[in-house]
Write a protein that holds these residues in place. Structure first.
Motif, PDB file in Angstrom:
ATOM      1  N   GLU A 183      -1.538  -0.257 -12.320  1.00 51.26           N
ATOM      2  CA  GLU A 183      -1.675  -1.225 -11.227  1.00 51.26           C
ATOM      3  C   GLU A 183      -0.711  -0.925 -10.088  1.00 51.26           C
TER       4      GLU A 183
ATOM      5  N   GLU B 273      13.647  -2.963   2.266  1.00 51.44           N
ATOM      6  CA  GLU B 273      12.737  -1.853   2.044  1.00 51.44           C
ATOM      7  C   GLU B 273      11.328  -2.236   2.456  1.00 51.44           C
TER       8      GLU B 273
ATOM      9  N   ASN C 119      -1.615   1.794  -6.117  1.00 50.07           N
ATOM     10  CA  ASN C 119      -2.561   0.918  -5.480  1.00 50.07           C
ATOM     11  C   ASN C 119      -3.494   1.663  -4.566  1.00 50.07           C
ATOM     12  N   ILE C 120      -4.346   0.895  -4.001  1.00 43.10           N
ATOM     13  CA  ILE C 120      -5.385   1.418  -3.140  1.00 43.10           C
ATOM     14  C   ILE C 120      -5.085   0.933  -1.736  1.00 43.10           C
TER      15      ILE C 120
ATOM     16  N   LYS D 117      11.032  -3.715  -7.773  1.00 39.34           N
ATOM     17  CA  LYS D 117      11.371  -2.402  -7.246  1.00 39.34           C
ATOM     18  C   LYS D 117      11.879  -2.446  -5.818  1.00 39.34           C
TER      19      LYS D 117
ATOM     20  N   PRO E 269      -0.019  -6.087   5.225  1.00 43.90           N
ATOM     21  CA  PRO E 269       0.026  -7.012   4.085  1.00 43.90           C
ATOM     22  C   PRO E 269      -0.123  -8.482   4.496  1.00 43.90           C
TER      23      PRO E 269
ATOM     24  N   HIS F 249       5.016   8.908  -0.497  1.00 44.67           N
ATOM     25  CA  HIS F 249       5.989   7.955  -0.971  1.00 44.67           C
ATOM     26  C   HIS F 249       5.758   7.640  -2.454  1.00 44.67           C
TER      27      HIS F 249
ATOM     28  N   VAL G  65      -5.993  -0.276   1.911  1.00 49.51           N
ATOM     29  CA  VAL G  65      -7.103  -1.030   2.501  1.00 49.51           C
ATOM     30  C   VAL G  65      -7.082  -0.788   3.999  1.00 49.51           C
TER      31      VAL G  65
ATOM     32  N   HIS H 296       9.290   0.047   4.949  1.00 52.32           N
ATOM     33  CA  HIS H 296       8.137   0.759   4.395  1.00 52.32           C
ATOM     34  C   HIS H 296       6.986  -0.208   4.166  1.00 52.32           C
ATOM     35  N   PRO H 297       6.503  -0.758   5.224  1.00 51.55           N
ATOM     36  CA  PRO H 297       5.469  -1.790   5.040  1.00 51.55           C
ATOM     37  C   PRO H 297       4.254  -1.240   4.307  1.00 51.55           C
ATOM     38  N   GLU H 298       4.027   0.049   4.493  1.00 50.98           N
ATOM     39  CA  GLU H 298       2.825   0.605   3.865  1.00 50.98           C
ATOM     40  C   GLU H 298       2.965   0.651   2.354  1.00 50.98           C
ATOM     41  N   TYR H 299       4.181   0.545   1.902  1.00 53.94           N
ATOM     42  CA  TYR H 299       4.413   0.571   0.472  1.00 53.94           C
ATOM     43  C   TYR H 299       3.861  -0.681  -0.176  1.00 53.94           C
ATOM     44  N   PHE H 300       4.040  -1.777   0.522  1.00 58.09           N
ATOM     45  CA  PHE H 300       3.629  -3.061  -0.051  1.00 58.09           C
ATOM     46  C   PHE H 300       2.163  -3.248   0.163  1.00 58.09           C
ATOM     47  N   ASN H 301       1.494  -2.792  -0.774  1.00 54.98           N
ATOM     48  CA  ASN H 301       0.080  -2.621  -0.578  1.00 54.98           C
ATOM     49  C   ASN H 301      -0.692  -3.873  -0.905  1.00 54.98           C
ATOM     50  N   ILE H 302      -1.948  -3.719  -0.743  1.00 52.48           N
ATOM     51  CA  ILE H 302      -2.866  -4.823  -0.931  1.00 52.48           C
ATOM     52  C   ILE H 302      -3.693  -4.501  -2.155  1.00 52.48           C
ATOM     53  N   ALA H 303      -3.833  -5.467  -3.015  1.00 54.87           N
ATOM     54  CA  ALA H 303      -4.676  -5.238  -4.185  1.00 54.87           C
ATOM     55  C   ALA H 303      -6.141  -5.303  -3.777  1.00 54.87           C
ATOM     56  N   VAL H 304      -6.939  -4.481  -4.382  1.00 56.26           N
ATOM     57  CA  VAL H 304      -8.376  -4.455  -4.104  1.00 56.26           C
ATOM     58  C   VAL H 304      -9.106  -4.895  -5.361  1.00 56.26           C
TER      59      VAL H 304
ATOM     60  N   MET I 182       2.045   6.955   2.745  1.00 55.86           N
ATOM     61  CA  MET I 182       1.999   6.175   1.527  1.00 55.86           C
ATOM     62  C   MET I 182       1.864   7.079   0.306  1.00 55.86           C
TER      63      MET I 182
ATOM     64  N   MET J 157       1.351  -6.990 -10.888  1.00 56.74           N
ATOM     65  CA  MET J 157       1.632  -6.129  -9.755  1.00 56.74           C
ATOM     66  C   MET J 157       2.679  -6.761  -8.847  1.00 56.74           C
TER      67      MET J 157
ATOM     68  N   ARG K 173      -1.489 -10.618  -2.250  1.00 56.16           N
ATOM     69  CA  ARG K 173      -2.544 -10.228  -1.345  1.00 56.16           C
ATOM     70  C   ARG K 173      -3.650  -9.499  -2.093  1.00 56.16           C
TER      71      ARG K 173
ATOM     72  N   VAL L  20      -7.629  -8.317  -1.519  1.00 48.96           N
ATOM     73  CA  VAL L  20      -8.882  -8.228  -0.768  1.00 48.96           C
ATOM     74  C   VAL L  20      -9.989  -8.004  -1.776  1.00 48.96           C
TER      75      VAL L  20
END
Lengths: 245, 245
Positions: free
Chosen positions: A28, B22, A31-32, B17, A73, A13, A34, B26-34, A10, B10, B112, B114
């Motif tokens: 934003e 994609e 991201n972070i 993008k 996700p 990337h 989790v 690249h699932p890790e790209y689609f991150n989770i907001a904290v 990540m 976000m 998403r 958390v």
DNA sequence: GCAAAAGTGTTGAAGATACACCCATGG
DNA sequence: CCATGGGTGTATCTTCAACACTTTTGC
């Protein structure tokens, strides 16, 4: 699948896609990650143990770490911890307790990862237990001085939580075989609490909880007077039920 | 600055993008907001209150929500809750307690998120308190039936945590003026616990904690025999110290 | 018979609860 | 003098900790 790999992927990337300028104009976007970290407790040889994996992180060579992974996700946070447990141990329908979330900026050397810690208790000798790689090992809690990342702190926090909960909830269910002697139960409590307990007081206290039923069977294979076997009246706590306060 | 805005930004940004292809590669790209959500407790009129903001979310029109925000990439999780508190109330050096992390996939309608919940206790009448918008209001805990998102559940969890902690730790320090009568303290405990307490037993119990020192001053402006004033011996708990177990 | 653990009760201390009277002040 | 809450102590119960002897079994 390993959290370290995922985080590195990540991070790289993101770095490819973005310059520092974009970072400041779209904070934003950056991201972070989790993740969940599972403190999987077991019990063997009268010792409380935890399942660890050798860290393949350069900064932490020769160190072990907890089992964790990034949360997907479309995956509930609780479900992620459940998945980590299942992927690593083959165990299903096991109680998991959320403990604390660790979110220091510098807790992970490869990028920002906020991690929620869970603990779980599994029977090391269960036939269902299926450790899926040679990299996983059970370590005695007492022997652990240092772990990768902030995992020692996470472990300590989970041990403390476990200690606080065992007198109020039958969480240790999974750590014992179906039938067990009261001595075995007491030794387990002593291992978790790190103290010795008075036998009579312990039995009185456990009897008051009304968690156990006494069987008409005796221990076998012991070189002394065999004790009566007991079993838990209730099914083990599972993910859905958890601890009801 | 509002979490709702940030999340929408976000989400849109990511959608622009990225295509679905994609996303799967690249699932890790689609991150989770904290995010963090702060349950800021106050006390007024013998009632426990919480600081809420009118939700500007379409799905939750007419509902209120807790104060929260996304965690910044270079900000500790604890520091984020501290910042939310400071931005909303102007208060610094206030105790914040992490309670639980809520991570259901569908808990936020726009994406998403958390969220880690914290509680804090502040003095509604403090001269330092500086509510920075007209959208913020104190609501009596008892009167709250429904909140936006899963905030009612978060609130309930924090209230329960607060109730569990007040007998073991002097967390209510901030809810009272510097000098207060024992009756005032008892009324505060009754408001938090939602029960009535025996006056003599309460005083004995508090005396044993050794948290207070008795002053040579009396209440003023009361229409009955004035009680002696007390103050806490220790400074209020703050972010750094927290609750030491 | 000996080693090893099973099984079992009592006592004292501390903490929690329930409860009632006189006191000081303002009006 | 009356209303209001301040201030205090005792009896009871429950809970927890400390502690020792007899019994059963394997060897």
């Amino acid at each position: 699948m390993y959290i370290e790999h995922s985080v590195m992927t990540m991070t790289n990337h993101l770095n490819l896609k973005s310059a520092a300028a974009e970072k400041s104009s779209h904070p934003e976007y950056f991201n972070i990650a989790v993740s969940v970290d599972c403190v999987i407790f077991g019990y063997e040889g009268k010792e409380l143990k935890v399942l660890l994996i050798k860290s393949d992180f350069e900064e932490f060579s020769d160190l072990y770490s907890l089992l964790g992974d990034l949360v997907k996700p479309d995956e509930d946070l609780d479900a992620a911890s459940y998945r980590v447990l299942r992927e690593r141990t083959g165990l299903d329908d096991v109680f998991l307790q959320q403990v604390h979330t660790f979110g220091a900026v510098d807790r992970h050397p490869s990028g920002r990862v906020v991690s929620t810690a869970y603990y779980s208790l599994v029977n090391i000798n269960s036939h269902k237990l299926n450790i899926n790689t040679n990299d996983l090992h059970w370590h005695s809690i007492k022997s652990i001085k240092k772990l990768a990342f902030d995992h020692k702190k996470i472990l300590d926090t989970c041990v403390q939580m476990l200690q606080e909960q065992i007198m109020d909830h039958p969480v240790v269910h999974n750590l014992l075989p179906e039938k067990f002697s009261l001595r075995a139960l007491q030794e387990l409590y002593e291992a978790i609490l790190g103290t010795s307990l008075d036998r009579r007081n312990f039995r009185k206290k456990i009897a008051l909880k009304n968690w156990l039923s006494e069987l008409d069977e005796l221990e076998e294979g012991v070189t002394h007077r065999p004790g009566k076997l007991h079993k838990f009246k209730t099914k083990p706590l599972n993910l859905l039920k958890g601890i009801s306060k």
